[in-house]
Design a protein around this motif. Structure first.
Motif, PDB file in Angstrom:
ATOM      1  N   UNK A  98       0.832  -1.210   0.000  1.00 15.06           N
ATOM      2  CA  UNK A  98       0.000   0.000   0.000  1.00 15.06           C
ATOM      3  C   UNK A  98       0.865   1.259   0.000  1.00 15.06           C
ATOM      4  N   UNK A  99       1.939   1.259   0.787  1.00 15.98           N
ATOM      5  CA  UNK A  99       2.818   2.421   0.856  1.00 15.98           C
ATOM      6  C   UNK A  99       3.392   2.754  -0.512  1.00 15.98           C
ATOM      7  N   UNK A 104       3.327   5.772  -5.903  1.00 14.85           N
ATOM      8  CA  UNK A 104       3.286   5.769  -7.363  1.00 14.85           C
ATOM      9  C   UNK A 104       1.991   6.363  -7.897  1.00 14.85           C
ATOM     10  N   UNK A 105       0.862   6.007  -7.271  1.00 16.23           N
ATOM     11  CA  UNK A 105      -0.441   6.467  -7.769  1.00 16.23           C
ATOM     12  C   UNK A 105      -0.580   7.979  -7.676  1.00 16.23           C
ATOM     13  N   UNK A 112       8.331   6.908 -10.868  1.00 13.57           N
ATOM     14  CA  UNK A 112       7.562   5.789 -10.313  1.00 13.57           C
ATOM     15  C   UNK A 112       8.433   4.542 -10.297  1.00 13.57           C
ATOM     16  N   UNK A 113       8.598   3.971  -9.134  1.00 12.72           N
ATOM     17  CA  UNK A 113       9.366   2.731  -9.002  1.00 12.72           C
ATOM     18  C   UNK A 113       8.970   2.063  -7.683  1.00 12.72           C
ATOM     19  N   UNK A 114       9.690   0.989  -7.332  1.00 11.89           N
ATOM     20  CA  UNK A 114       9.370   0.238  -6.121  1.00 11.89           C
ATOM     21  C   UNK A 114      10.467   0.324  -5.074  1.00 11.89           C
ATOM     22  N   UNK A 155      -4.518  15.976  -3.707  1.00 11.14           N
ATOM     23  CA  UNK A 155      -4.418  15.761  -5.144  1.00 11.14           C
ATOM     24  C   UNK A 155      -5.635  16.302  -5.880  1.00 11.14           C
ATOM     25  N   UNK A 156      -6.752  16.436  -5.152  1.00 12.93           N
ATOM     26  CA  UNK A 156      -7.976  16.959  -5.761  1.00 12.93           C
ATOM     27  C   UNK A 156      -8.078  18.473  -5.636  1.00 12.93           C
ATOM     28  N   UNK A 157      -7.039  19.096  -5.114  1.00 19.26           N
ATOM     29  CA  UNK A 157      -6.986  20.552  -4.953  1.00 19.26           C
ATOM     30  C   UNK A 157      -8.114  21.066  -4.063  1.00 19.26           C
ATOM     31  N   UNK A 158      -8.378  20.348  -3.008  1.00 25.51           N
ATOM     32  CA  UNK A 158      -9.396  20.783  -2.066  1.00 25.51           C
ATOM     33  C   UNK A 158      -9.963  19.622  -1.301  1.00 25.51           C
TER      34      UNK A 158
END
Length: 475
Positions: A98-99, A104-105, A112-114, A155-158
């Motif tokens: 999950x972390x 990455x998401x 983006x990597x692991x 991330x949704x700006x609010x």
């Protein structure tokens, strides 16, 4: 190893989870030493499985949802140390996945990597006690979920009404490990400083946090055990220090490299501020507040061991990932990571398996369940241990509610109080132990205050050990 996990692909996900299992496989096959906290959790689960109510019939400071998990483990596997470590590995695997998925998401790192998941998995193995199913490990799972929801809001700006989930997750974390309740302050500061959350949304956060806790309070109110809940859980977090059995050498050795790598990663951010967009910088600041909150929570820890510092791991892995990904020469990054990896596994395996005889580093000797002459004479009996070291319960069951000595003092150290004597007498009558192991020299005074109890027990040849008389058992 770092170069392999620089790729964002399914193979890397599978390889990372397989690596976590392989690291822990040696002591999943050969059980590590049983620790006093683990024995304590097993006793709580066993007592609950016998129909006893936590806090009323079991005087212990373990948080209610953790106790519920231990009850389910006892119901399914009995006293199985392997079950605790397998379940702990499963929870750790979820956290690692999950972390990294969250990083990455939400594009929290430039690439983006692991690698973040790799470092998280390594830091979760800083000591063998971190692999067990501890309340802190369970609690950190829900703190991660709260972090993921906050990042989603940014991330949704609010902020949206999903902030209720943040409070709800933190409340569940607190019900697994009470000091995690401090993270509600972290969430409030994150929403206040980095989102456009309104007063209504802050109120939703608080309500989401209060809702599960109020349900727990209501349950104990209906069970007429609200006073027990307050004494054994809510108040105990400020006064219970159950184990005066700390191993600072192991603690420092286990945590030195994770803290060093995390600190280096944090310092590297101040030299590369122009590399990150505004959203990434806000995520870094939120994780800094997380680290500060975790530091404050140290003051509420019941004892000191690496397992209690698992709440630091998300922040340490978060910043250490910046450090390793920011090293320009890949060969140098690989070399440094290899050194950290080898040293961490050395501490882990030395602690779990004792690879080097007579070398106590990593062994957590002060927290291990010890053998004593009592083990040869008393087995499969219902006993009462008066004192901090509960090792005698390894092959026996607990009688009376007095499991946690710091809480038992409320009665057993207060025998000049008539109500305390009556309370002890009632508990002995309801669930009389076959043996009493008195390590705090309180039984003589108890027998003076309650002579009818003294007629039920006789002193044995073992120091501080009292046996219930045959005629008392027949009656």
């Amino acid at each position: 190893m770092l170069s392999f996990f620089r790729v964002n692909a399914t193979l890397q996900i599978v390889s990372l989870l397989l690596l976590l299992v392989l690291i822990r496989l040696p002591f999943l096959l050969s059980a590590p030493p049983l620790l006093i906290p683990e024995l304590n959790w097993m006793l709580v689960g066993e007592q609950m499985n016998n129909g006893n109510l936590l806090y009323r019939d079991i005087w212990d400071s373990v948080s209610p949802l953790s106790a519920l998990v231990y009850w389910l483990l006892d119901l399914t596997f009995g006293r199985s140390l392997l079950a605790y470590h397998v379940a702990g590995t499963a929870v750790a695997a979820f956290q690692v996945f999950y972390f990294n998925w969250m990083m990455n998401a939400r594009d929290i790192y430039p690439d983006r990597n692991w690698i973040p998941g790799l470092i998280y998995a390594l830091f979760l193995n800083m000591s063998f006690d971190c692999s067990t199913l501890s309340p802190v490990l369970l609690s950190t799972t829900f703190l991660l979920l709260a972090f993921g929801t906050i990042i989603k809001q940014m991330d949704r700006r609010g902020a949206t009404d999903e902030v209720f989930e943040v409070g709800f997750y933190i409340s569940l974390a607190a019900l697994f490990y009470l000091p995690s309740a401090l993270f509600i302050l972290w969430a409030l500061m994150a929403l206040l400083l980095f989102t456009g959350a309104s007063f209504r949304q802050h109120s939703l956060l608080i309500f989401g946090f209060a809702f599960p806790i109020l349900l727990t309070v209501l349950y104990y109110y209906l069970a007429d055990s609200l006073t027990d809940l307050n004494r054994n859980l809510l108040s105990s977090v400020f006064r219970v220090r159950q184990y005066d059995l700390t191993d600072f050498q192991t603690l420092l050795a286990s945590m030195f490299l994770p803290f060093a790598m995390g600190t280096l990663g944090l310092l590297s951010l101040f030299r590369q501020t122009t590399r990150y967009v505004n959203f990434q910088q806000r995520c870094q600041q939120i994780m800094m507040i997380w680290a500060v909150t975790a530091i404050v929570s140290v003051a509420l820890m019941p004892f000191l061991a690496p397992m209690l510092f698992i709440s630091f791991v998300p922040a340490l892995a978060f910043f250490a990932s910046y450090y390793f990904q920011g090293i320009r020469r890949e060969w140098m990054a690989e070399l440094i990571f290899l050194g950290v990896f080898v040293f961490t596994l050395l501490i882990l395996y030395q602690g779990a398996l004792g690879l080097v005889p007579r070398w106590e580093l990593g062994r957590l000797s002060a927290l291990q369940v010890k053998t004593s002459p009592i083990d040869r004479h008393i087995q499969q009996q219902r006993i009462l241990v008066i004192g901090e070291d509960i090792s005698a319960y390894r092959n026996n069951q607990a009688a009376t509610p007095y499991l946690n000595w710091d809480l038992a003092k409320y009665d057993l150290r207060n025998l000049d109080n008539y109500e305390s004597v009556i309370s002890v007498y009632d508990h002995f009558r309801k669930d009389p132990p076959s043996y009493i192991i008195d390590k705090e020299s309180v039984i003589k005074k108890l027998f003076q205050r309650a002579p009818s109890l003294s007629t039920m027990y006789e002193k044995t040849e073992l120091e501080g050990v009292y046996r219930r008389k045959e005629e008392a058992i027949n009656n």
